[in-house]
Motif scaffolding. Structure first.
Motif, PDB file in Angstrom:
ATOM      1  N   GLY A 196      -6.105   7.915   1.644  1.00 57.71           N
ATOM      2  CA  GLY A 196      -5.078   7.963   0.571  1.00 57.71           C
ATOM      3  C   GLY A 196      -4.110   6.240   0.745  1.00 57.71           C
ATOM      4  N   THR A 216     -10.329  12.869   4.340  1.00 55.60           N
ATOM      5  CA  THR A 216      -9.029  12.526   3.634  1.00 55.60           C
ATOM      6  C   THR A 216      -8.693  11.864   4.772  1.00 55.60           C
ATOM      7  OG1 THR A 216      -6.717  13.123   2.372  1.00 55.60           O
ATOM      8  CG2 THR A 216      -7.771  14.603   4.044  1.00 55.60           C
ATOM      9  N   HIS A 261      -6.103   9.066  -3.270  1.00 56.16           N
ATOM     10  CA  HIS A 261      -5.052  10.189  -3.527  1.00 56.16           C
ATOM     11  C   HIS A 261      -5.648  10.636  -5.070  1.00 56.16           C
ATOM     12  CE1 HIS A 261      -1.933   8.063  -5.021  1.00 56.16           C
ATOM     13  NE2 HIS A 261      -1.620   9.410  -5.620  1.00 56.16           N
ATOM     14  N   TYR A 267       5.823   9.642  -3.399  1.00 55.85           N
ATOM     15  CA  TYR A 267       4.526  10.398  -2.701  1.00 55.85           C
ATOM     16  C   TYR A 267       3.977   9.163  -3.157  1.00 55.85           C
ATOM     17  CZ  TYR A 267       0.570  11.929  -2.637  1.00 55.85           C
ATOM     18  OH  TYR A 267      -1.548  12.971  -2.265  1.00 55.85           O
ATOM     19  N   GLU A 296      -3.520  17.951  -1.135  1.00 55.93           N
ATOM     20  CA  GLU A 296      -3.057  17.433  -2.264  1.00 55.93           C
ATOM     21  C   GLU A 296      -4.943  17.856  -3.832  1.00 55.93           C
ATOM     22  OE1 GLU A 296      -1.008  16.995  -4.287  1.00 55.93           O
ATOM     23  OE2 GLU A 296       0.882  16.571  -2.929  1.00 55.93           O
ATOM     24  N   THR A 346      -1.569  15.893   4.013  1.00 58.43           N
ATOM     25  CA  THR A 346      -0.901  16.344   2.652  1.00 58.43           C
ATOM     26  C   THR A 346      -2.297  15.655   1.271  1.00 58.43           C
ATOM     27  OG1 THR A 346       1.145  15.197   3.536  1.00 58.43           O
ATOM     28  CG2 THR A 346       0.693  15.208   1.143  1.00 58.43           C
ATOM     29  N   SER A 347      -2.606  14.180   1.707  1.00 56.27           N
ATOM     30  CA  SER A 347      -4.164  14.304   1.109  1.00 56.27           C
ATOM     31  C   SER A 347      -4.923  16.143   0.723  1.00 56.27           C
ATOM     32  CB  SER A 347      -4.745  13.066   0.954  1.00 56.27           C
ATOM     33  OG  SER A 347      -4.124  12.083   0.635  1.00 56.27           O
ATOM     34  N   SER A 403      -1.914   4.547  -5.195  1.00 54.15           N
ATOM     35  CA  SER A 403      -2.497   4.944  -6.479  1.00 54.15           C
ATOM     36  C   SER A 403      -2.524   3.661  -7.730  1.00 54.15           C
ATOM     37  CB  SER A 403      -1.085   6.092  -6.943  1.00 54.15           C
ATOM     38  OG  SER A 403       0.340   4.844  -8.041  1.00 54.15           O
ATOM     39  N   GLY A 414      -0.584   8.928  -0.287  1.00 55.80           N
ATOM     40  CA  GLY A 414      -1.440   8.728   0.196  1.00 55.80           C
ATOM     41  C   GLY A 414      -1.759   9.042   1.227  1.00 55.80           C
ATOM     42  N   GLY A 464       5.431  13.010   0.475  1.00 56.25           N
ATOM     43  CA  GLY A 464       3.289  12.881   0.613  1.00 56.25           C
ATOM     44  C   GLY A 464       3.532  12.616   1.781  1.00 56.25           C
TER      45      GLY A 464
END
Length: 459
Positions: free
Chosen positions: A450, A209, A165, A338, A217, A213-214, A453, A340, A361
């Motif tokens: 996603g 993706t 993400h 959040y 973003e 949501t991703s 992180s 992804g 997210g």
């Protein structure tokens, strides 16, 4: 066999989609599956691509990827070493003079010395040099999250890039949590590489993706056009993460996956929620799969609420141990601000363990509707987390219903086999685009996965 020879007409068996097998270079600058989502992605995707009949060569830097055994004829690892500046037990080390090999090594050290994170850039430069030396061996190059300048232009084959993400989301959340100008300056300096990733992403014409949501973003944070983005979900290893009635549920056990002081993961809110719920459920306790910080907000919260004996951290456990740990819990919790995608949510659901998760997210896209396949609460709300924990701990029938429904949702929507099939389709699309471009130029495609992180924690 070179890509040209394969295209010229091989007599080998077709791949699972009925077309010729592909020679795939899968790049990952950080590939250990035991300390981050990038490594999990590479491990499972490479295995499923090989099972579909393709040849996959994973090219990675430290910590090196771990690949599944039994597919050696179609799955291999090539090590492309960095200076490994963040290794344990001496992270942020200064290499000895005889360790320097070229100007890329000097750039890597210089960036670290000035507070930046060099690996995406320096790995991309090494990868470009390596790939150009092997021109003609691959049908497609798949980059996992690097988004470095070195991968722009001609790398010898069409380029597909995975973004878990936009790391700009992590950057903003860390800035929001930073106290004092020195800390904010440090965060900005560390995340300086995100400017490069924005510029690279905008020059890539097709984006894949894993969630809506991703997708949004990517548009908002990286400036990629919406019409370039396609959704293909990743998934859980449902052969490994599955129910096992022989594993005893431990009363009051709650399991989560989180690095202790990464604000994005929301662990501090779960710690506060645990303190609240133990008033009525004193047997409630938390097992965190991740590294424990000896100091910082989470450690301070554990001490403040008197939870030293009720919160345990485990790190470096095997796959089998992780699965049994999740199976042993009465509740799996994803308290993130959040995500992804959230592999921990999918994996917990696959074991039949009831899930309590935030709506941060893309988590709702994975976890499903509140009250049907999970309990959902707002992100950053310790009171709501506590209410959800209390409700599940008090209601065995609800736990059983949500656990069963969650497993069925994952089987229907989120498996690595489906992810591999969707990724191959994007490979073939990128190759078709490349065939229509001018000689010497290659079309590029982006896969945006996603997963958890990019963390500043070393492993």
């Amino acid at each position: 066999m070179t890509a040209e020879a394969s295209q010229a007409g091989s007599q080998e068996d077709p791949a699972a989609d009925g077309e010729r097998p592909l020679n795939i270079a899968l790049l990952t600058y950080k590939g250990n599956p035991f300390c981050g989502g990038q490594g999990v992605y590479v491990r499972h995707l490479s295995r499923e691509l090989a099972r579909l009949g393709h040849r996959v060569e994973v090219i990675g830097s430290q910590p090196y990827p771990v690949l599944d055994a039994g597919l050696e004829d179609r799955l291999s690892l090539t090590e492309l070493p960095s200076l490994d500046l963040y290794r344990s037990p001496d992270p942020f080390r200064t290499p000895k003079r005889d360790e320097f090999r070229d100007w890329i090594d000097a750039l890597e050290v210089g960036t670290m010395w000035t507070g930046g994170f060099p690996e995406p850039l320096t790995f991309s430069l090494r990868a470009r040099r390596h790939l150009r030396a092997r021109r003609g061996e691959f049908d497609v190059v798949h980059d996992n999250q690097t988004l470095g300048y070195g991968l722009l232009g001609d790398v010898g084959a069409p380029l597909v890039t995975t973004i878990h993400h936009p790391i700009t989301v992590d950057r903003q959340l860390e800035l929001d949590a930073a106290e004092g100008w020195k800390r904010r300056y440090s965060v900005r300096r560390w995340y300086a590489f995100t400017r490069m990733q924005k510029r690279v992403a905008r020059r890539l014409p097709s984006v894949l993706t894993v969630s809506g949501t991703s997708r949004q973003e990517i548009v908002d944070h990286l400036g990629v056009r919406d019409d370039r983005i396609h959704v293909v979900h990743i998934g859980a290893d449902t052969d490994l993460f599955k129910p096992d009635a022989s594993v005893r549920r431990v009363p009051g056990r709650i399991v989560t996956t989180s690095s202790a002081d990464v604000p994005l993961k929301g662990l501090i809110y779960l710690i506060e929620a645990l303190a609240k719920v133990r008033v009525e459920h004193p047997e409630a306790h938390l097992v965190v799969v991740g590294k424990r910080a000896e100091d910082g907000p989470v450690a301070q919260a554990i001490e403040r609420y008197g939870l030293e004996g009720a919160v345990d951290f485990v790190k470096g456990i095997s796959d089998a141990e992780l699965v049994d740990l999740v199976r042993s819990a009465e509740i799996a919790c994803v308290p993130s601000l959040y995500e992804g995608f959230s592999l921990p949510a999918a994996e917990a659901m696959a074991t039949g363990t009831p899930l309590l998760a935030t709506t941060g997210g893309a988590i709702p896209e994975v976890a499903g509707p509140d009250g049907e396949t999970c309990l959902a609460v707002p992100p950053g709300d310790a009171g709501a987390l506590a209410a959800g924990l209390g409700r599940l701990l008090s209601d065995p029938a609800l736990r059983a219903r949500l656990g069963s429904a969650g497993r069925e949702r994952v089987l229907a929507k989120f498996t690595w086999a489906r992810a591999a099939e969707g990724t191959v389709a994007r490979y073939r699309d990128a190759m078709a685009r490349s065939a229509t471009t001018l000689p010497g130029r290659s079309a590029a495609s982006v896969t945006v996965a996603g997963i958890s992180s990019e963390s500043r924690a070393t492993c």
